[in-house]
Design a protein around this motif. Structure first.
Motif, PDB file in Angstrom:
ATOM      1  N   ASN A   1       0.818  -1.156   0.147  1.00 56.13           N
ATOM      2  CA  ASN A   1      -0.069   0.080   0.071  1.00 56.13           C
ATOM      3  C   ASN A   1       0.895   1.137  -0.041  1.00 56.13           C
ATOM      4  O   ASN A   1       1.481   1.574   1.054  1.00 56.13           O
ATOM      5  N   ARG A   2       1.084   1.945  -1.277  1.00 56.27           N
ATOM      6  CA  ARG A   2       1.604   3.174  -1.192  1.00 56.27           C
ATOM      7  C   ARG A   2       1.400   4.235  -0.358  1.00 56.27           C
ATOM      8  O   ARG A   2       2.050   5.049  -0.162  1.00 56.27           O
ATOM      9  N   HIS A   3      -0.003   4.241   0.170  1.00 53.68           N
ATOM     10  CA  HIS A   3      -0.484   5.131   1.169  1.00 53.68           C
ATOM     11  C   HIS A   3       0.075   4.973   2.584  1.00 53.68           C
ATOM     12  O   HIS A   3      -0.114   5.944   3.271  1.00 53.68           O
ATOM     13  N   VAL A   4       0.473   3.859   2.776  1.00 55.25           N
ATOM     14  CA  VAL A   4       1.081   3.608   4.238  1.00 55.25           C
ATOM     15  C   VAL A   4       2.228   3.685   4.405  1.00 55.25           C
ATOM     16  O   VAL A   4       3.257   3.098   3.738  1.00 55.25           O
ATOM     17  N   SER A   5       2.872   4.617   5.283  1.00 60.47           N
ATOM     18  CA  SER A   5       3.992   4.632   5.644  1.00 60.47           C
ATOM     19  C   SER A   5       4.494   3.795   6.697  1.00 60.47           C
ATOM     20  O   SER A   5       5.974   3.343   6.935  1.00 60.47           O
ATOM     21  N   GLY A   6       3.796   3.061   7.610  1.00 55.94           N
ATOM     22  CA  GLY A   6       4.194   2.258   8.621  1.00 55.94           C
ATOM     23  C   GLY A   6       2.836   1.751   9.473  1.00 55.94           C
ATOM     24  O   GLY A   6       1.922   2.470   9.348  1.00 55.94           O
TER      25      GLY A   6
ATOM     26  N   ALA B   1       1.529  14.576   8.084  1.00 60.19           N
ATOM     27  CA  ALA B   1       1.942  13.216   8.253  1.00 60.19           C
ATOM     28  C   ALA B   1       0.539  13.004   9.398  1.00 60.19           C
ATOM     29  O   ALA B   1       0.126  13.754  10.327  1.00 60.19           O
ATOM     30  N   GLY B   2       0.301  11.701   9.390  1.00 51.59           N
ATOM     31  CA  GLY B   2      -0.852  11.520  10.487  1.00 51.59           C
ATOM     32  C   GLY B   2      -0.994   9.935  10.648  1.00 51.59           C
ATOM     33  O   GLY B   2       0.075   9.036  10.156  1.00 51.59           O
ATOM     34  N   ALA B   3      -1.986   9.505  11.363  1.00 52.70           N
ATOM     35  CA  ALA B   3      -2.006   8.072  11.476  1.00 52.70           C
ATOM     36  C   ALA B   3      -3.798   7.841  11.746  1.00 52.70           C
ATOM     37  O   ALA B   3      -4.355   8.668  12.276  1.00 52.70           O
TER      38      ALA B   3
ATOM     39  N   ASP C   1       2.160   9.653   5.464  1.00 54.15           N
ATOM     40  CA  ASP C   1       2.902  10.857   5.411  1.00 54.15           C
ATOM     41  C   ASP C   1       2.200  11.915   4.769  1.00 54.15           C
ATOM     42  O   ASP C   1       1.054  11.593   3.940  1.00 54.15           O
ATOM     43  N   ALA C   2       2.634  13.094   4.672  1.00 57.22           N
ATOM     44  CA  ALA C   2       1.846  14.239   4.071  1.00 57.22           C
ATOM     45  C   ALA C   2       1.921  14.152   2.389  1.00 57.22           C
ATOM     46  O   ALA C   2       3.043  13.522   1.908  1.00 57.22           O
ATOM     47  N   GLY C   3       0.930  14.369   1.917  1.00 57.96           N
ATOM     48  CA  GLY C   3       0.890  14.483   0.513  1.00 57.96           C
ATOM     49  C   GLY C   3       0.290  13.317   0.125  1.00 57.96           C
ATOM     50  O   GLY C   3      -0.666  12.695  -0.734  1.00 57.96           O
TER      51      GLY C   3
END
Length: 168
Positions: free
Chosen positions: A26-31, A149-151, A166-168
């Motif tokens: 998932n490219r939208h998930v940073s972690g 950035a958020g979660a 992440d932002a963006g």
């Protein structure tokens, strides 16, 4: 009997591999991370599971648990998640499915069309896939570009799941 089979299924599930696969695909998930849910069914002292996020300390794990409840300590203070200071921007309850939105600096993402205030009737299936309003459950956040950035936090029987972006 049913409790034993459920426990066996959880033991057979490789949570680390699951998180790795979700983040990778998932490219939208940073972690992602899982921390023991306070008051849940997980054994005491179970270690958090994390992918692409720093291992949370005890204070961060406690703050993640408290974020679901308005007026708890996490409300006034930022929650530290992988070096970022995140604050609660929204809490949503859909049936018995809860989602808490966190954002760096308390900024909420701009809606793709802020002139529309459409809040369709949603169910937990819409968040998980397969519902009639798939992807519309968080109307102020979904279909928009994150300004910070958020979660998202979701509680389970044993864990609090954090999905970071992440932002963006």
């Amino acid at each position: 009997m049913a409790g034993q089979s459920a426990q066996g299924a959880q033991d057979a599930l490789d949570l680390q591999e699951l998180l790795n696969e979700v983040v990778q695909r998932n490219r939208h998930v940073s972690g992602m991370l899982l921390v023991r849910r306070e008051g849940g069914d997980a054994a005491e002292g179970v270690a958090p599971v994390t992918c692409e996020l720093e291992m949370p300390d005890a204070a961060a794990a406690s703050a993640l648990n408290q974020a679901f409840f308005e007026g708890e300590a996490a409300e006034a203070e930022a929650i530290k998640l992988s070096g970022r200071q995140l604050v609660v921007t929204e809490r949503r309850e859909v049936g018995d499915f809860y989602v808490v939105c966190l954002s760096e600096g308390g900024r909420v993402a701009a809606h793709a069309d802020s002139s529309l205030d459409i809040r369709p009737e949603v169910s937990a299936a819409d968040f998980l896939g397969g519902g009639k309003n798939q992807g519309e459950g968080l109307s102020d956040v979904v279909h928009s570009c994150a300004e910070a950035a958020g979660a998202f936090l979701c509680p389970t029987r044993n864990w609090v799941l954090a999905v970071a972006y992440d932002a963006g």
